[in-house]
Design an enzyme around this catalytic site. Structure first.
Site, PDB file in Angstrom:
ATOM      1  N   LEU A  11      30.904   8.279 -13.498  1.00 31.72           N
ATOM      2  CA  LEU A  11      31.361   8.986 -14.709  1.00 31.72           C
ATOM      3  C   LEU A  11      32.640   8.312 -15.210  1.00 31.72           C
ATOM      4  CD1 LEU A  11      30.717  12.737 -13.796  1.00 31.72           C
ATOM      5  CD2 LEU A  11      29.139  10.969 -14.603  1.00 31.72           C
ATOM      6  N   ARG A  18      46.867  11.066 -20.846  1.00 31.51           N
ATOM      7  CA  ARG A  18      48.120  11.158 -20.091  1.00 31.51           C
ATOM      8  C   ARG A  18      48.638   9.809 -19.620  1.00 31.51           C
ATOM      9  NH1 ARG A  18      47.003  15.352 -15.699  1.00 31.51           N
ATOM     10  NH2 ARG A  18      49.156  15.006 -15.107  1.00 31.51           N
ATOM     11  N   LYS A  25      41.355   4.759 -19.997  1.00 26.69           N
ATOM     12  CA  LYS A  25      41.855   4.919 -18.624  1.00 26.69           C
ATOM     13  C   LYS A  25      41.138   4.010 -17.620  1.00 26.69           C
ATOM     14  CE  LYS A  25      41.178   8.800 -16.107  1.00 26.69           C
ATOM     15  NZ  LYS A  25      41.455  10.183 -15.674  1.00 26.69           N
ATOM     16  N   GLN A  75      27.839   9.508 -23.315  1.00 30.26           N
ATOM     17  CA  GLN A  75      27.924  10.968 -23.416  1.00 30.26           C
ATOM     18  C   GLN A  75      28.645  11.257 -24.743  1.00 30.26           C
ATOM     19  OE1 GLN A  75      30.635  12.969 -20.769  1.00 30.26           O
ATOM     20  NE2 GLN A  75      29.472  14.878 -20.808  1.00 30.26           N
ATOM     21  N   GLY A 141      38.780  22.306  -7.253  1.00 30.49           N
ATOM     22  CA  GLY A 141      37.759  23.251  -6.828  1.00 30.49           C
ATOM     23  C   GLY A 141      37.887  23.473  -5.324  1.00 30.49           C
ATOM     24  N   ASN A 227      45.491   9.907 -13.352  1.00 31.61           N
ATOM     25  CA  ASN A 227      45.665  10.443 -14.710  1.00 31.61           C
ATOM     26  C   ASN A 227      46.912   9.935 -15.402  1.00 31.61           C
ATOM     27  OD1 ASN A 227      43.356  12.162 -14.792  1.00 31.61           O
ATOM     28  ND2 ASN A 227      44.401  13.482 -13.339  1.00 31.61           N
ATOM     29  N   ALA A 363      58.379 -36.676  -9.632  1.00 34.08           N
ATOM     30  CA  ALA A 363      59.090 -35.511 -10.172  1.00 34.08           C
ATOM     31  C   ALA A 363      59.138 -35.568 -11.696  1.00 34.08           C
ATOM     32  CB  ALA A 363      60.504 -35.490  -9.615  1.00 34.08           C
ATOM     33  N   ASN A 369      48.730 -32.313 -22.621  1.00 32.47           N
ATOM     34  CA  ASN A 369      47.302 -32.038 -22.824  1.00 32.47           C
ATOM     35  C   ASN A 369      46.983 -31.425 -24.173  1.00 32.47           C
ATOM     36  OD1 ASN A 369      48.672 -29.681 -22.067  1.00 32.47           O
ATOM     37  ND2 ASN A 369      46.814 -28.747 -21.263  1.00 32.47           N
ATOM     38  N   SER A 388      58.560 -41.011 -11.701  1.00 36.08           N
ATOM     39  CA  SER A 388      59.186 -39.764 -12.137  1.00 36.08           C
ATOM     40  C   SER A 388      59.420 -39.724 -13.643  1.00 36.08           C
ATOM     41  CB  SER A 388      60.547 -39.607 -11.444  1.00 36.08           C
ATOM     42  OG  SER A 388      60.337 -39.484 -10.066  1.00 36.08           O
TER      43      SER A 388
HETATM   44  C1  UD1 Z   1      36.649  18.062 -10.930  1.00 31.69           C
HETATM   45  C2  UD1 Z   1      35.832  19.086 -10.160  1.00 31.69           C
HETATM   46  C3  UD1 Z   1      36.745  19.793  -9.154  1.00 31.69           C
HETATM   47  C4  UD1 Z   1      37.400  18.786  -8.244  1.00 31.69           C
HETATM   48  C5  UD1 Z   1      38.120  17.708  -9.043  1.00 31.69           C
HETATM   49  C6  UD1 Z   1      38.556  16.590  -8.145  1.00 31.69           C
HETATM   50  C7  UD1 Z   1      34.044  19.816 -11.651  1.00 31.69           C
HETATM   51  C8  UD1 Z   1      33.565  20.901 -12.533  1.00 31.69           C
HETATM   52  N1  UD1 Z   1      35.248  20.027 -11.069  1.00 31.69           N
HETATM   53  O1  UD1 Z   1      37.604  18.770 -11.714  1.00 31.69           O
HETATM   54  O2  UD1 Z   1      36.014  20.713  -8.382  1.00 31.69           O
HETATM   55  O3  UD1 Z   1      38.279  19.402  -7.342  1.00 31.69           O
HETATM   56  O4  UD1 Z   1      37.242  17.127 -10.038  1.00 31.69           O
HETATM   57  O5  UD1 Z   1      39.337  15.663  -8.850  1.00 31.69           O
HETATM   58  O6  UD1 Z   1      33.363  18.852 -11.435  1.00 31.69           O
HETATM   59  N2  UD1 Z   1      33.675  13.672 -17.076  1.00 31.69           N
HETATM   60  C9  UD1 Z   1      32.764  13.164 -17.959  1.00 31.69           C
HETATM   61  N3  UD1 Z   1      32.265  13.978 -18.937  1.00 31.69           N
HETATM   62  C10 UD1 Z   1      32.633  15.260 -19.055  1.00 31.69           C
HETATM   63  C11 UD1 Z   1      33.590  15.779 -18.162  1.00 31.69           C
HETATM   64  C12 UD1 Z   1      34.092  14.952 -17.162  1.00 31.69           C
HETATM   65  O7  UD1 Z   1      32.379  11.995 -17.868  1.00 31.69           O
HETATM   66  O8  UD1 Z   1      32.128  15.917 -19.960  1.00 31.69           O
HETATM   67  C13 UD1 Z   1      34.213  12.802 -16.013  1.00 31.69           C
HETATM   68  C14 UD1 Z   1      35.681  12.492 -16.184  1.00 31.69           C
HETATM   69  O9  UD1 Z   1      35.872  11.284 -16.878  1.00 31.69           O
HETATM   70  C15 UD1 Z   1      36.148  12.344 -14.758  1.00 31.69           C
HETATM   71  C16 UD1 Z   1      35.223  13.281 -13.980  1.00 31.69           C
HETATM   72  O10 UD1 Z   1      34.087  13.480 -14.781  1.00 31.69           O
HETATM   73  O11 UD1 Z   1      35.952  11.024 -14.289  1.00 31.69           O
HETATM   74  C17 UD1 Z   1      35.853  14.596 -13.581  1.00 31.69           C
HETATM   75  O12 UD1 Z   1      36.277  15.332 -14.703  1.00 31.69           O
HETATM   76  P1  UD1 Z   1      37.647  16.104 -14.744  1.00 31.69           P
HETATM   77  O13 UD1 Z   1      37.795  16.712 -16.086  1.00 31.69           O
HETATM   78  O14 UD1 Z   1      38.755  15.232 -14.252  1.00 31.69           O
HETATM   79  O15 UD1 Z   1      37.390  17.273 -13.683  1.00 31.69           O
HETATM   80  P2  UD1 Z   1      38.468  18.115 -12.905  1.00 31.69           P
HETATM   81  O16 UD1 Z   1      38.902  19.246 -13.734  1.00 31.69           O
HETATM   82  O17 UD1 Z   1      39.493  17.218 -12.354  1.00 31.69           O
HETATM   83 MG    MG Z   2      40.164  15.209 -12.693  1.00 31.72          MG
END
Ligand code: UD1
Ligand code: MG
Length: 447
Positions: A11, A18, A25, A75, A141, A227, A363, A369, A388
């Site tokens: 993903l 940030r 990123k 996406q 989570g 981040n 030296a 070039n 040199s």
């Molecule tokens: C997520 C987890 C959380 C975990 C944490 C660890 C979920 C719902 N929650 O939360 O349990 O503890 O990671 O870091 O999964 N992304 C997409 N498309 C989207 C949303 C996200 O590609 O629509 C990608 C983001 O780029 C990222 C990853 O998924 O690489 C995680 O998304 P992020 O928003 O960072 O989730 P967290 O809130 O950190």
């Molecule tokens: Mg995250």
């Protein structure tokens, strides 16, 4: 992993606001390699699907650069981690035995950890999750477990007071058994109050389907996502420490390891010595027995056996040093083959060139070039001697065994074994300096 096929879904639709940067990123670098590149490298030679955001052509290009065979999915709307994974539905439908879901901003993930997740699938789990115990669990989570079984994942925002006291958190990386993955993912129907579909709901759904879910614990560094620029710097520090350890374990001598900066792909042979304060950019190979002396900077370069580089040398992309070559202080080499035993020990620029075996570059020698429009080549033959402070104006060829007198500006080819000299004849006026001093001491003017 024994005979099981695997699809890694990365993903990479990170917003990166940030980071306060114009660059996406996933394209920020750690040890000279993008975050996405690290994650793709960790997945080894499995099939790969990369999910990118709507306007991230450069992220797709990076994915194709690191893993040309990877499938890229866009996406269009950010609707949660489960939605992101389902964007790659076509890849999931190809039917791999194991499906790994990895966040693109976790460059410290190790291949062996991904293998461990897959191992849990091989032992019958339908879902395997990486857990860790962060110093501050806020925002993560929580993994609700019973024995070695995982019951559910509760997002911080939705967790009760009691659930928030759970120390084991979701690292975000998950593995799914291919045969049940789509059935589980498609049941993640309940968009939460942020109108996002949570991948973490997969655990409870799997259990409701009487399938097994497990959690595997790892250290925080493996799963910590990036981040901010501060997190990027902290990750760089961890990565450098790993790379130094790998080099030491492989028999490299690092006199002062904490001062040496590696790229993720730096390759060093046995009995290579790296003195303090050396920087390796991407694409460097150093063969057995070579020494890289202090304050040298290398990128895209090859250093042959027993060669000596530096101190204060700069090897730029395309520098290829054969066995026993010496490149000394304040010498820059770019796009040049330096054949066995040749030496350029002081203050030179060698670019777009070949230096024949055993040649000696004096030296201050410069290969000129660039004429302001195009680059041209200099070819220096075997055993040639360049005096040199010579300027070799390319395109130009110095034959085998030829001599170039010091201070010459060479614009025409020099035949083998010849001497080329280009400077005005020296004038000597006997006693001139003494007469000058005498005249000055008499307070008179010189005639
Ligand atoms: C997520 C987890 C959380 C975990 C944490 C660890 C979920 C719902 N929650 O939360 O349990 O503890 O990671 O870091 O999964 N992304 C997409 N498309 C989207 C949303 C996200 O590609 O629509 C990608 C983001 O780029 C990222 C990853 O998924 O690489 C995680 O998304 P992020 O928003 O960072 O989730 P967290 O809130 O950190
Ligand atoms: Mg995250």
């Amino acid at each position: 992993m024994s005979g099981r096929t695997c699809l890694a879904i990365v993903l990479a639709a990170g917003e990166g606001t940030r980071m306060k940067s114009a660059r996406p990123k996933m394209l920020h670098a750690v040890a000279g390699r993008s975050l996405l590149g690290h994650v793709l490298a960790a997945t080894g030679n499995t099939a790969k699907a990369v999910v990118v955001g709507p306007e991230h052509d450069d992220v797709s290009a990076e994915a194709r650069l690191f893993a040309p065979e990877s499938q890229v999915f866009v996406q269009a709307e950010r609707r949660g981690t489960a939605h992101a994974v389902l964007t790659a539905k076509a890849a999931i439908e190809q039917g791999a035995d194991d499906i790994l879901v990895i966040f693109g901003d976790t460059p410290l993930i190790r291949p062996q950890t991904l293998e461990k997740l897959r191992g849990a699938l091989a032992q019958g789990a339908a879902v395997a999750v990486l857990g860790f115990r962060p110093a501050d669990p806020t925002g993560y989570g929580r993994l609700v477990t019973q024995g070695d079984e995982l019951l559910s994942i509760v997002e911080h925002a939705d967790a009760s007071e009691q659930e928030r006291s759970i120390a084991l958190c979701n690292g975000g990386l998950m593995a799914f058994a291919g045969k049940s993955a789509l059935a589980i993912l498609q049941k993640i129907g309940n968009a939460n109050r942020k109108n996002e579909f949570y991948l973490t709901d997969a655990v409870k759904i799997a259990r409701d389907m009487k399938l097994k879910a497990v959690a595997l614990e790892v250290t925080e560094d493996e799963v910590s996502g990036i981040n901010t620029k501060a997190q990027l710097a902290a990750t760089e520090a961890t990565m450098q420490q790993r790379l130094r350890q790998t080099a030491l374990d492989a028999g490299v001598t690092l006199v002062s390891p904490e001062t040496v900066h590696f790229a993720a792909d730096t390759k060093l042979g046995r009995d290579v010595t790296v003195e303090p304060y050396v920087v390796f950019g991407p694409g460097v190979t150093v063969e057995d027995g070579a020494t890289i002396r202090s304050f040298s900077h290398l990128a895209g370069a090859h250093v042959g056996r027993n060669a000596i580089v530096g101190p204060y040398a700069r090897l730029r992309p395309g520098a290829k040093l054969e066995e026993g070559v010496h490149i000394g202080n304040f010498v820059e080499v770019k796009e040049a083959l330096i054949e066995a035993g040749a030496k350029a020990n002081h203050l030179s620029y060698i670019g777009d060139a070949r230096v024949g075996a055993g040649a000696n570059i004096g030296a201050g020698t410069i290969t000129c070039n660039y004429d302001g429009a195009a680059k041209h080549r200099t070819d220096i033959g075997k055993g040639a001697f360049i005096g040199s402070n010579s300027a070799l104006v390319a395109p130009v060829k110095i034959g085998d065994g030829a001599y170039v007198g010091s201070g010459s500006v060479i614009t025409k080819d020099v035949p083998a074994d010849a001497l080329a000299l280009e400077r005005s004849p020296q004038t000597v006026k006997e006693g001139w300096a003494r007469r000058l001093r005498e005249l000055k001491s008499m307070g008179k003017k010189k005639d």
